[in-house]
Write a protein that holds these residues in place. Structure first.
Motif, short mmCIF file in Angstrom:
data_model
loop_
_atom_site.label_atom_id
_atom_site.label_comp_id
_atom_site.label_asym_id
_atom_site.label_seq_id
_atom_site.Cartn_x
_atom_site.Cartn_y
_atom_site.Cartn_z
N ARG A 367 0.78 -1.14 -0.04
CA ARG A 367 0.17 -0.11 0.04
C ARG A 367 0.77 1.31 0.05
N GLU A 368 2.04 1.26 0.54
CA GLU A 368 2.75 2.33 0.66
C GLU A 368 3.35 2.72 -0.69
N ALA A 370 1.83 1.86 -3.47
CA ALA A 370 0.43 1.97 -4.38
C ALA A 370 0.37 3.57 -4.05
N ASP A 371 0.08 3.98 -2.79
CA ASP A 371 -0.19 5.65 -2.58
C ASP A 371 0.91 6.32 -3.08
N HIS A 376 -3.14 1.08 -8.25
CA HIS A 376 -3.88 0.39 -7.01
C HIS A 376 -2.94 -0.85 -6.46
N GLU A 377 -3.27 -1.16 -5.32
CA GLU A 377 -2.46 -2.10 -4.56
C GLU A 377 -2.30 -3.57 -5.17
N SER A 378 -3.42 -3.86 -6.22
CA SER A 378 -3.21 -5.14 -6.93
C SER A 378 -2.33 -4.88 -7.97
N SER A 381 1.16 -5.51 -6.53
CA SER A 381 1.02 -7.00 -6.27
C SER A 381 1.66 -7.63 -7.85
#
Length: 475
Positions: A367-368, A370-371, A376-378, A381
């Motif tokens: 998330r870090e 991604a932000d 997006h977090e996906s 990934s």
């Protein structure tokens, strides 16, 4: 109920074919991407390989990575003393799997070639070559050959002689005693220990081949009668059963540890897999710079002849394939753009790891990143799975730089990777006669402000394949 007409206004998210392709290409590894592109090249005549062009720097600038492209030019001009040691980076695009690995090859030196040739000989071929030099009867030679065929990859005979005799044609009238004689011939071949039916027999065969002395005699007694006690490092009971002192037991222990419990493994074919990193990290003028690996970037383009024909003939049946080709090239460039952006964000947060190693790894979650990048977090990934970064410390999957964290007394957090590195350091520096228990390691980390439970230490230790304290203890 009375039938009626109703009008509803709804919204839903639809993925266009281009976006679906972009997501699919993003989650592929470099090898999978290459296979995917091969299928596109065979199906679309407008696509072709271009072996002459370099990494599309202009396209990367359009994607917002102009700084990386300029850094690549700076890197080429940088003085070697400022750029650091690049011996880990091969001239042919190959990368060492571990840090600090380098070497030179002399064209006139045949030693490497001989090693490769020796490694290609299987255990079966090695034994049959020796069998051909033995003066045995034809029947005994056939029986030894049958035993060789029955060996596993480690050189063990996993079937009993009775089972082997029963499996052979009845008209041969083979008795187990004949197979025992053939087994004796086999067990005298190289490598020593081949043809054993258990680890005890394998080690005993190797000890019996050594010159007779007190250490060899004690080691043979331990292997045949007390191997389980030795495996559990139960040295007091070993001394009680054998009547030896510490020095004698230490010498016998070292001799047993020098033996090979898998004599046939050195002839097994190894499945070597090479990794092509997607990005390369170098230190330039005191700063860590990230660049796309040109060897991983696919060299494809639209066939210029077909493109000119289509520009003059509107409505051609190849128009859709031309659009698909443009989508593919654009999505491939976007894939590497995204990988580069994520890699740059990771390096920015893990500079201490690149400078000092695993002990300096900081906690990091998807998330870090991604932000920071507005993704997006996906997506993060997908980018970090099966994508690799080449650094002076080695080649790492991007996902390696993410992990859980443990709280500290100061209110901060410590990466699980850093804790595992600390555990490994402490165990490597411990006294062999007084190894550290999990509780003691937990206390030492607590004194450094890192609060880790004993069971967590045990979990990390097992992940590092480090045996427990009783198995690490030595005389």
């Amino acid at each position: 109920m009375k039938p009626s007409l109703q009008l509803k206004l709804t919204q839903h998210l639809a993925l266009t074919p281009q976006l679906q392709q972009s997501i699919r290409l993003l989650q592929l590894s470099t090898l999978e991407l290459e296979h995917e592109l091969e299928s596109f090249l065979s199906a679309n005549p407008l696509l072709e390989r271009d072996e002459e062009y370099s990494l599309p720097e202009a396209n990367l600038r359009e994607s917002g990575v102009e700084q990386a492209a300029e850094q690549s030019q700076t890197d080429e001009r940088a003085d070697s003393s400022l750029a650091g040691d690049d011996s880990w980076l091969g001239e042919d695009g190959g990368y060492a799997g571990s840090s600090g690995s380098s070497g030179s090859f002399d064209d006139d030196d045949d030693s490497d070639y001989q090693d490769v040739q020796a490694a290609t000989v299987s255990l079966r071929e090695h034994l049959l070559a020796q069998l051909g030099l033995m003066t045995l009867s034809s029947r005994d030679s056939v029986l030894v050959r049958c035993l060789i065929e029955a060996l596993d990859d480690d050189g063990y005979l996993t079937q009993s002689l009775d089972e082997l005799a029963d499996s052979m044609p009845p008209e041969l009238e083979i008795e187990p005693e004949e197979l025992q004689i053939a087994l004796n011939h086999l067990q005298h071949l190289d490598p020593t220990g081949v043809g054993a039916r258990s680890p005890v027999e394998c080690l005993a065969l190797q000890l019996e081949a050594l010159p007779v002395d007190p250490t060899r005699t004690l080691a043979l007694e331990i292997v045949r009668q007390h191997l389980e006690l030795l495996a559990h490092h139960d040295f007091p009971r070993l001394k009680k059963h054998t009547g030896c002192d510490d020095d004698e037991l230490r010498a016998a222990h070292l001799l047993i540890c020098s033996l090979n419990p898998r004599p046939g493994a050195q002839y097994a074919s190894s499945d070597t897999r090479y990794v092509t990193p997607d990005v390369v990290v170098r230190k330039v003028r005191g700063q860590w710079a990230v660049n796309v690996n040109s060897d991983a970037f696919p060299r494809i383009r639209i066939n210029s002849l077909y493109a000119q024909i289509l520009s003059r003939q509107r409505g051609s049946g190849l128009a859709s394939q031309l659009q698909e080709a443009r989508w593919l090239i654009r999505n491939v460039q976007q894939r590497f753009d995204t990988i580069l952006r994520v890699a740059q964000a990771i390096v920015e947060r893990q500079r201490q790891f690149l400078d000092h190693g695993e002990v300096a790894m900081r906690p990091l979650v998807l998330r870090e990143i991604a932000d920071t990048l507005g993704l997006h977090e996906s997506t993060i990934s997908r980018v970090t799975t099966q994508k690799y970064m080449a650094t002076p410390r080695g080649i790492y999957e991007l996902k390696y730089f993410f992990g859980s964290h443990v709280s500290t007394d100061a209110g901060g957090a410590c990466s699980a990777t850093a804790i595992r590195a600390l555990i490994k350091q402490m165990i490597s520096a411990e006294e062999p006669t007084k190894p550290l228990s999990d509780s003691q390691i937990s206390e030492v980390l607590g004194q450094q402000g890192i609060v880790v439970a004993r069971r967590t230490i045990a979990k990390y230790r097992e992940a590092l394949n480090i045996p427990p304290v009783n198995l690490r203890k030595s005389l």
